[in-house]
Enzyme design. Structure first.
Site, PDB file in Angstrom:
ATOM      1  N   ASP A   7     -15.404   8.875  10.188  1.00 50.01           N
ATOM      2  CA  ASP A   7     -14.318   7.958   9.857  1.00 50.01           C
ATOM      3  C   ASP A   7     -13.012   8.712  10.031  1.00 50.01           C
ATOM      4  O   ASP A   7     -12.993   9.950  10.014  1.00 50.01           O
ATOM      5  CB  ASP A   7     -14.457   7.437   8.421  1.00 50.01           C
ATOM      6  CG  ASP A   7     -13.703   6.133   8.207  1.00 50.01           C
ATOM      7  OD1 ASP A   7     -14.320   5.056   8.324  1.00 50.01           O
ATOM      8  OD2 ASP A   7     -12.483   6.190   7.943  1.00 50.01           O
ATOM      9  N   ARG A  26       0.810  -1.214   0.000  1.00 49.87           N
ATOM     10  CA  ARG A  26       0.000   0.000   0.000  1.00 49.87           C
ATOM     11  C   ARG A  26       0.847   1.269   0.000  1.00 49.87           C
ATOM     12  O   ARG A  26       0.420   2.299  -0.521  1.00 49.87           O
ATOM     13  CB  ARG A  26      -0.947  -0.011   1.204  1.00 49.87           C
ATOM     14  CG  ARG A  26      -2.054  -1.044   1.064  1.00 49.87           C
ATOM     15  CD  ARG A  26      -3.127  -0.875   2.108  1.00 49.87           C
ATOM     16  NE  ARG A  26      -4.226  -1.820   1.885  1.00 49.87           N
ATOM     17  CZ  ARG A  26      -5.339  -1.851   2.605  1.00 49.87           C
ATOM     18  NH1 ARG A  26      -5.499  -0.988   3.604  1.00 49.87           N
ATOM     19  NH2 ARG A  26      -6.274  -2.729   2.339  1.00 49.87           N
TER      20      ARG A  26
END
Length: 268
Positions: free
Chosen positions: A139, A37
């Site tokens: 979030d 990632r």
């Protein structure tokens, strides 16, 4: 330039940083995932090692890159009407008992790209026809929140939405938007999206009738779970419901909430 290799020491640096920042605990098996990632960010900045990238984000001189790293390392798997028994309970056991005249407030505390809060919004819109309501969706990732705010999704994401709700609350894309659908504007007007890190002091948001905290505590160790739940509980009204994933439990995490049924708790 050869591709950088993530050493064990570098992995442990990132793992410690992520835990301190977000409460998320990465197991040893996540080393390859972390390397994959972040590898594009090394290439983007022309860096030859993960240590150089770690110094870049931890110096906090580049706030945007710090957030990009967080976004890449927080998991965001979600879909509409995930774990449908929770929506059945909301529809059948909670909403019929809501007092008219009082605004019903719900917090989706790990909202990801919006599928959970929009599923909740469809449920509330149908079950609270004469009562005002609002949803706060939060979030840690700005990237997923930006996606959620648009309310637009690929049409293949709609397969779990009951056909009646899809027809009533969503618009099918046409022309350049073909192959997508959008949650209709009135439903979106009841939503407030906020960036919130559950591992730090929470903003004052008032009290909620229901709090969904699903599929996030699986990434926390036991002490972090205790701390996160302790931060959240003051925001839940007396008599309010606290709902976690079916794969999660609050056993040993808090003694304030009472178990109603598996994964569903109530505050006395």
């Amino acid at each position: 330039m050869h591709a950088a290799v993530l050493s064990d020491d570098e992995f442990n640096q990132f793992r410690t940083w992520l835990h301190l920042t977000t409460g998320i605990s990465l197991s040893d098996s996540k080393k390859a995932l972390l390397a994959g990632r972040l590898s594009k960010r090394l290439k983007h900045h022309g860096l030859s090692s993960y240590s150089e990238y770690f110094r870049l984000i931890t110096r906090r001189t580049d706030a945007a890159e710090f957030q990009i790293a967080l976004d890449l390392l927080t998991t965001n798997e979600t879909y509409f009407f995930r774990e449908p028994k929770h929506f059945d309970f909301l529809r059948g056991q909670i909403l019929p008992k809501v007092q008219a005249g009082k605004k019903f407030r719900l917090w989706s505390a790990a909202s990801s790209t919006g599928e959970e809060p929009y599923s909740l919004a469809m449920t509330l819109a149908d079950g609270l026809c004469c009562t005002s309501w609002e949803i706060v969706a939060s979030d840690i990732s700005t990237r997923v929140l930006n996606k959620a705010r648009t309310g637009q999704y690929d049409i293949d994401r709609a397969h779990n939405i009951p056909q009646s709700l899809l027809a009533k609350h969503c618009l099918k894309g046409t022309g350049t938007e073909e192959g997508t659908f959008m949650v209709e504007r009135n439903l979106r007007s009841h939503m407030q999206f906020m960036r919130i890190n559950l591992n730090t002091t929470l903003p004052n948001m008032g009290e909620f009738d229901v709090i969904f905290l699903r599929n996030v505590m699986i990434y926390f160790d036991r002490e972090t779970k205790r701390q996160v739940v302790a931060r959240i509980l003051p925001f839940l009204k007396s008599g309010g419901y606290f709902i976690v994933s079916h794969s999660e439990s609050l056993n040993g995490i808090t003694d304030i909430l009472k178990l109603v049924s598996p994964s569903i708790y109530r505050k006395p």
